[in-house]
Design an enzyme around this catalytic site. Sequence first.
Site, PDB file in Angstrom:
ATOM      1  N   CYS A 204       0.826  -1.224   0.000  1.00 21.55           N
ATOM      2  CA  CYS A 204       0.000   0.000   0.000  1.00 21.55           C
ATOM      3  C   CYS A 204       0.852   1.263   0.000  1.00 21.55           C
ATOM      4  O   CYS A 204       0.361   2.341  -0.326  1.00 21.55           O
ATOM      5  CB  CYS A 204      -0.949   0.022   1.188  1.00 21.55           C
ATOM      6  SG  CYS A 204      -1.974  -1.438   1.321  1.00 21.55           S
TER       7      CYS A 204
ATOM      8  N   HIS B  18      -3.453   7.372   2.431  1.00 24.75           N
ATOM      9  CA  HIS B  18      -3.849   6.036   1.985  1.00 24.75           C
ATOM     10  C   HIS B  18      -5.285   5.774   2.427  1.00 24.75           C
ATOM     11  O   HIS B  18      -5.654   6.049   3.571  1.00 24.75           O
ATOM     12  CB  HIS B  18      -2.888   5.008   2.590  1.00 24.75           C
ATOM     13  CG  HIS B  18      -3.285   3.591   2.313  1.00 24.75           C
ATOM     14  ND1 HIS B  18      -3.691   3.164   1.068  1.00 24.75           N
ATOM     15  CD2 HIS B  18      -3.340   2.500   3.129  1.00 24.75           C
ATOM     16  CE1 HIS B  18      -3.978   1.865   1.128  1.00 24.75           C
ATOM     17  NE2 HIS B  18      -3.782   1.447   2.359  1.00 24.75           N
TER      18      HIS B  18
ATOM     19  N   ASN C 236     -10.062  -0.525   0.471  1.00 24.85           N
ATOM     20  CA  ASN C 236      -8.601  -0.418   0.417  1.00 24.85           C
ATOM     21  C   ASN C 236      -8.101  -1.085  -0.872  1.00 24.85           C
ATOM     22  O   ASN C 236      -8.146  -2.307  -1.001  1.00 24.85           O
ATOM     23  CB  ASN C 236      -8.015  -1.105   1.658  1.00 24.85           C
ATOM     24  CG  ASN C 236      -6.506  -0.983   1.737  1.00 24.85           C
ATOM     25  OD1 ASN C 236      -5.848  -0.603   0.761  1.00 24.85           O
ATOM     26  ND2 ASN C 236      -5.950  -1.312   2.888  1.00 24.85           N
TER      27      ASN C 236
HETATM   28  O1  UT7 Z   1      -3.335  -0.909   3.844  1.00 21.24           O
HETATM   29  C1  UT7 Z   1      -2.996  -0.996   5.212  1.00 21.24           C
HETATM   30  C2  UT7 Z   1      -3.843  -1.956   5.692  1.00 21.24           C
HETATM   31  N1  UT7 Z   1      -4.809  -2.103   6.592  1.00 21.24           N
HETATM   32  C3  UT7 Z   1      -5.388  -1.258   7.417  1.00 21.24           C
HETATM   33  O2  UT7 Z   1      -5.139  -0.099   7.458  1.00 21.24           O
HETATM   34  C4  UT7 Z   1      -6.339  -1.866   8.361  1.00 21.24           C
HETATM   35  C5  UT7 Z   1      -6.041  -1.477   9.769  1.00 21.24           C
HETATM   36  N2  UT7 Z   1      -6.974  -2.064  10.721  1.00 21.24           N
HETATM   37  C6  UT7 Z   1      -8.270  -1.762  10.774  1.00 21.24           C
HETATM   38  O3  UT7 Z   1      -8.749  -0.990   9.981  1.00 21.24           O
HETATM   39  C7  UT7 Z   1      -9.110  -2.378  11.871  1.00 21.24           C
HETATM   40  O4  UT7 Z   1      -8.272  -3.007  12.820  1.00 21.24           O
HETATM   41  C8  UT7 Z   1     -10.128  -3.407  11.330  1.00 21.24           C
HETATM   42  C9  UT7 Z   1     -11.204  -2.674  10.528  1.00 21.24           C
HETATM   43  C10 UT7 Z   1      -9.447  -4.423  10.469  1.00 21.24           C
HETATM   44  C11 UT7 Z   1     -10.824  -4.120  12.487  1.00 21.24           C
HETATM   45  O5  UT7 Z   1     -11.470  -3.203  13.338  1.00 21.24           O
HETATM   46  P1  UT7 Z   1     -11.371  -3.403  14.920  1.00 21.24           P
HETATM   47  O6  UT7 Z   1     -12.204  -2.336  15.516  1.00 21.24           O
HETATM   48  O7  UT7 Z   1      -9.912  -3.464  15.263  1.00 21.24           O
HETATM   49  O8  UT7 Z   1     -12.095  -4.797  15.128  1.00 21.24           O
HETATM   50  P2  UT7 Z   1     -11.546  -6.144  15.758  1.00 21.24           P
HETATM   51  O9  UT7 Z   1     -10.554  -6.785  14.857  1.00 21.24           O
HETATM   52  O10 UT7 Z   1     -11.127  -5.855  17.165  1.00 21.24           O
HETATM   53  O11 UT7 Z   1     -12.829  -7.023  15.800  1.00 21.24           O
HETATM   54  C12 UT7 Z   1     -13.942  -6.670  16.644  1.00 21.24           C
HETATM   55  C13 UT7 Z   1     -15.038  -7.687  16.462  1.00 21.24           C
HETATM   56  C14 UT7 Z   1     -14.568  -9.135  16.631  1.00 21.24           C
HETATM   57  O12 UT7 Z   1     -15.618  -9.824  17.319  1.00 21.24           O
HETATM   58  P3  UT7 Z   1     -15.477 -10.164  18.881  1.00 21.24           P
HETATM   59  O13 UT7 Z   1     -14.233 -10.995  19.001  1.00 21.24           O
HETATM   60  O14 UT7 Z   1     -15.357  -8.830  19.555  1.00 21.24           O
HETATM   61  O15 UT7 Z   1     -16.737 -10.894  19.177  1.00 21.24           O
HETATM   62  C15 UT7 Z   1     -14.498  -9.648  15.217  1.00 21.24           C
HETATM   63  O16 UT7 Z   1     -14.709 -11.037  15.127  1.00 21.24           O
HETATM   64  O17 UT7 Z   1     -15.586  -7.605  15.142  1.00 21.24           O
HETATM   65  C16 UT7 Z   1     -15.642  -8.922  14.551  1.00 21.24           C
HETATM   66  N3  UT7 Z   1     -15.478  -8.788  13.103  1.00 21.24           N
HETATM   67  C17 UT7 Z   1     -16.515  -8.613  12.276  1.00 21.24           C
HETATM   68  N4  UT7 Z   1     -17.834  -8.515  12.480  1.00 21.24           N
HETATM   69  C18 UT7 Z   1     -18.628  -8.306  11.411  1.00 21.24           C
HETATM   70  C19 UT7 Z   1     -14.331  -8.807  12.395  1.00 21.24           C
HETATM   71  N5  UT7 Z   1     -14.600  -8.639  11.089  1.00 21.24           N
HETATM   72  C20 UT7 Z   1     -15.958  -8.504  10.995  1.00 21.24           C
HETATM   73  C21 UT7 Z   1     -16.825  -8.292   9.904  1.00 21.24           C
HETATM   74  N6  UT7 Z   1     -18.142  -8.195  10.171  1.00 21.24           N
HETATM   75  N7  UT7 Z   1     -16.407  -8.153   8.641  1.00 21.24           N
END
Ligand code: UT7
Length: 319
Positions: free
Chosen positions: A113, A246, A276
């Site tokens: 990225c 980005h 993304n």
């Molecule tokens: O190009 C560079 C690359 N990437 C990025 O910049 C991404 C950087 N990271 C992020 O944007 C965020 O960390 C994410 C959007 C990927 C995740 O957001 P988060 O607020 O950190 O969520 P999390 O990973 O802590 O997950 C929270 C909950 C989990 O459930 P439990 O364990 O709390 O019950 C996940 O299982 O959300 C759940 N979850 C989903 N629920 C519905 C994870 N993915 C999904 C989904 N739909 N697609």
Amino acid sequence: MYARIAGVGAYLPGSPVSNDELARRGIATTDEWIVSRTGIRARHLAEDACATSDLAFEASRRALESAGMAASGLDLIIVATTTPDFIFPSTACLLQEKLGNTGAMAFDMQAVCGGFVYALCVAEKFIRSGSHKAALVVGAEVVSRILDWRDRATCVLFGDGAGAVVLAASDAPGIIATVARADGSQHGILSVAGQVRGGRVRGDPFLRMDGQAVFKFAVRVLSEIAHECCARAGIPPSGIDWLIPHQANIRIIESTVKKLKLPMDKAVVTVDRHGNTSAASIPLALDAAARDGRIQRGHKVMLAGVGAGITWGAVLLQF
Ligand code: UT7
């Protein structure tokens, strides 16, 4: 001698695929979760027959048209991609053939990225040195090909697309300052660790991400690098007309804007429309804001990218 943007172009394949559509396709997610955590409302997914070089070609055609230049006038082609058509030859060489150019130096940039900003940094050095006069710098990706569609924590975040700029040698100011960095010790938080060996894929061929670790890293380095780039140019962040970060997550963008003490309406945001798209995200946003008239000639534009590696960098330019 400056390297100045002479033209911009972008391309998104097919129709937008909404969050609800992903849920209908069987992914255990909701529009509410995706929008509230990321700001993404839709992404574009390339058909099977469409390769990165095809997306790159469409974006490049538009950039050349906006520059009023023929492909024969290019002497440098750099394609930033992490989803090349083949292991080799480079996607840049395939694009060169599609454009009908012969003789330009052509190569791919692999900084995921962070790739578009890295590629601009490199192209600017070639032009500034006087060795090259007109460069095509492209970010193009079919990220959908390396997603594990059973992993809802990653597959909803990414999309396919391409963006391109023509950089030309100019006496008038163009790119004013560049900074690019990497920290290879962080390679494990975002990777596709598979390899092709002995005719078979060894290891995991899918994108894996520690989302929270990447989030924290991105929030820290995007504002830091933008500050550093401003310092190199001798202007305060308040002197930036447009910030093009980005496009991965609206919360990362908001936090970067806040740390730079800029109003949110100075940031160009397109992540809602295409998710993304890795190396394509910054030129897609640049093209959108240049075409809708927000970015005008003479405006100071800060591009700031971050990606797997971890790589990150910033380019301050006068449009
Ligand atoms: O190009 C560079 C690359 N990437 C990025 O910049 C991404 C950087 N990271 C992020 O944007 C965020 O960390 C994410 C959007 C990927 C995740 O957001 P988060 O607020 O950190 O969520 P999390 O990973 O802590 O997950 C929270 C909950 C989990 O459930 P439990 O364990 O709390 O019950 C996940 O299982 O959300 C759940 N979850 C989903 N629920 C519905 C994870 N993915 C999904 C989904 N739909 N697609």
